[in-house]
Design a protein around this motif. Structure first.
Motif, PDB file in Angstrom:
ATOM      1  N   ASP A 135     -26.462  53.719   4.129  1.00  0.00           N
ATOM      2  CA  ASP A 135     -25.692  52.755   4.903  1.00  0.00           C
ATOM      3  C   ASP A 135     -26.213  51.326   4.817  1.00  0.00           C
ATOM      4  N   ILE A 136     -27.457  51.143   4.390  1.00  0.00           N
ATOM      5  CA  ILE A 136     -28.040  49.807   4.275  1.00  0.00           C
ATOM      6  C   ILE A 136     -28.698  49.684   2.915  1.00  0.00           C
ATOM      7  N   THR A 137     -28.477  48.538   2.280  1.00  0.00           N
ATOM      8  CA  THR A 137     -29.077  48.283   0.979  1.00  0.00           C
ATOM      9  C   THR A 137     -29.711  46.904   0.940  1.00  0.00           C
ATOM     10  N   TRP A 138     -30.587  46.723  -0.026  1.00  0.00           N
ATOM     11  CA  TRP A 138     -31.189  45.430  -0.319  1.00  0.00           C
ATOM     12  C   TRP A 138     -31.192  45.244  -1.829  1.00  0.00           C
ATOM     13  N   TYR A 139     -30.950  43.985  -2.267  1.00  0.00           N
ATOM     14  CA  TYR A 139     -30.970  43.657  -3.683  1.00  0.00           C
ATOM     15  C   TYR A 139     -31.806  42.410  -3.939  1.00  0.00           C
ATOM     16  N   GLU A 140     -32.532  42.435  -5.023  1.00  0.00           N
ATOM     17  CA  GLU A 140     -33.198  41.240  -5.497  1.00  0.00           C
ATOM     18  C   GLU A 140     -32.121  40.218  -5.877  1.00  0.00           C
ATOM     19  N   ASP A 141     -32.394  38.952  -5.616  1.00  0.00           N
ATOM     20  CA  ASP A 141     -31.359  37.931  -5.738  1.00  0.00           C
ATOM     21  C   ASP A 141     -30.692  37.891  -7.117  1.00  0.00           C
ATOM     22  N   SER A 142     -31.458  38.064  -8.159  1.00  0.00           N
ATOM     23  CA  SER A 142     -30.913  37.896  -9.502  1.00  0.00           C
ATOM     24  C   SER A 142     -29.941  39.000  -9.907  1.00  0.00           C
ATOM     25  N   VAL A 143     -29.915  40.112  -9.170  1.00  0.00           N
ATOM     26  CA  VAL A 143     -29.024  41.206  -9.532  1.00  0.00           C
ATOM     27  C   VAL A 143     -27.856  41.359  -8.567  1.00  0.00           C
ATOM     28  N   LYS A 144     -27.825  40.571  -7.525  1.00  0.00           N
ATOM     29  CA  LYS A 144     -26.734  40.660  -6.557  1.00  0.00           C
ATOM     30  C   LYS A 144     -25.392  40.395  -7.228  1.00  0.00           C
ATOM     31  N   GLY A 145     -24.437  41.242  -6.923  1.00  0.00           N
ATOM     32  CA  GLY A 145     -23.124  41.118  -7.514  1.00  0.00           C
ATOM     33  C   GLY A 145     -22.982  41.784  -8.856  1.00  0.00           C
TER      34      GLY A 145
END
Length: 126
Positions: free
Chosen positions: A56-66
């Motif tokens: 239900d919750i995720t986190w992504y490193e900025d360079s891979v977002k999207g």
């Protein structure tokens, strides 16, 4: 004993896609938050994406977002990393990990990870 096993790495052209998979043994799969990390020669290992026990919750490193999506299928005990619009800068050894404490805003500390896989190589050509 615990095992974390990744698969799905390979060679792709820039702009292409790849999906990594991860399974565990010796663990109750859905008891643990999990994550994907990557490392290139001469650089420190870094977190790429993390996901809670139920997804239900995720986190992504900025360079891979999207571009990257982490997901898990607890019925099948599989963790995925869908990687789209790949760039040469994404080239790295990618590691799956289990028991990954993380914050959806602060990310993850590599040193806090409990169980690591051996890695699967992702190479993106230009």
């Amino acid at each position: 004993q615990v095992q974390v096993l990744e698969s799905g790495g390979g060679l792709v052209q820039a702009g292409g896609s790849l999906r990594l998979s991860c399974t565990t043994s010796g663990l109750t799969f859905d008891d643990y938050a999990m994550g994907w990390f990557r490392q290139t020669p001469g650089k420190e290992r870094e977190g790429v994406a993390c996901i809670t026990r139920n997804g239900d919750i995720t986190w992504y490193e900025d360079s891979v977002k999207g571009r990257f999506t982490i997901s898990r299928d607890n019925a099948k005990n599989i963790l995925y990393l869908q990687m789209n619009s790949l760039k040469p800068e994404d080239t790295a050894m990618y590691y799956c990990a289990s028991d990954v404490p993380f914050s959806p805003i602060g990310g993850v500390r590599v040193g806090d990870v409990v169980h690591w896989g051996q890695g699967t190589q992702v190479t993106v050509s230009s």
